[in-house]
Design a protein around this motif. Structure first.
Motif, PDB file in Angstrom:
ATOM      1  N   ASP A 102      21.889   4.232  21.763  1.00 35.37           N
ATOM      2  CA  ASP A 102      21.568   3.663  20.460  1.00 35.37           C
ATOM      3  C   ASP A 102      22.756   2.824  19.982  1.00 35.37           C
TER       4      ASP A 102
ATOM      5  N   LEU B 113      17.155   4.458  22.357  1.00 36.64           N
ATOM      6  CA  LEU B 113      16.392   3.744  21.345  1.00 36.64           C
ATOM      7  C   LEU B 113      15.417   2.787  22.029  1.00 36.64           C
TER       8      LEU B 113
ATOM      9  N   SER C 121      13.266   6.674  18.463  1.00 33.11           N
ATOM     10  CA  SER C 121      14.566   7.224  18.815  1.00 33.11           C
ATOM     11  C   SER C 121      14.326   8.511  19.587  1.00 33.11           C
TER      12      SER C 121
ATOM     13  N   ARG D  50      21.524   9.309  21.885  1.00 32.64           N
ATOM     14  CA  ARG D  50      20.100   8.970  21.779  1.00 32.64           C
ATOM     15  C   ARG D  50      19.786   7.700  22.557  1.00 32.64           C
TER      16      ARG D  50
END
Length: 193
Positions: A158, A168, A190, A166
């Protein structure tokens, strides 16, 4: 097309995905050598976008292009694959061209020249000067076009919170051009890793 220094980052990424067994549309890479042959034969400077758009491929180059792309049946997409594009220090995002819905030899040649002319555009030279990083040459990836219901971009990290662990996904309805050009606000997913 695994070498980004010869085929560009976009083509090399597609080749890596195909090698990993993912369903990548069939394609052909037109190397920067081919572009330089065209420029020499046409007597053009590589920064002459108008001349590139206004010229035609010499018969031997046109025949080679049609022969190489002949097995790609149906509608094509012609995508710039810059040598040095999508690097750690310069993305050239939105600077180059992808021409969708290409049908027939004349349209294919015109789309190829549009990609080359984009390489010659002032916006690219300004970006190179600002970043202190030349794009280098320009390969062009010609692929069978996928008519997508949704298209997206996957960020394995991300960008807003790199330490969060994470992934994305940003997506849009229809083809991805509106997403990558920034014309629409995408949907986002996400995924915790």
């Amino acid at each position: 097309a695994h070498d980004p220094a010869r085929f560009g980052a976009k083509a090399a990424s597609q080749a890596a995905l195909a090698a990993a067994g993912l369903p990548v549309p069939a394609g052909v890479v037109v190397t920067d050598h081919f572009r330089r042959e065209f420029l020499t034969a046409a007597g053009l400077d590589e920064h002459d976008a108008e001349g590139i758009l206004g010229s035609t491929l010499p018969a031997p180059l046109r025949a080679a292009l049609i022969d190489a792309c002949g097995p790609l049946e149906g509608t094509l997409i012609v995508r710039s694959s810059g040598l040095g594009e999508d690097s750690a220090d310069a993305s050239f995002a939105g600077m180059l061209e992808s021409i969708a819905d290409v049908n027939g030899a004349d349209h294919l040649e015109r789309a190829l020249r549009e990609c080359w002319a984009a390489r010659a555009a002032e916006r690219v030279r300004a970006y190179e000067a600002r970043r202190g990083r030349p794009l280098g040459g320009l390969a062009v990836l010609v692929q069978r076009q996928v008519h997508a219901h949704f298209a997206g971009v996957l960020f394995t990290c991300d960008p807003a919170e790199p330490a969060a662990g994470r992934t994305l996904v940003e997506y849009v309805h229809g083809p991805g051009e509106d997403l990558v050009s920034g014309r629409v606000t995408p949907g986002r997913l996400s995924l915790d890793g």
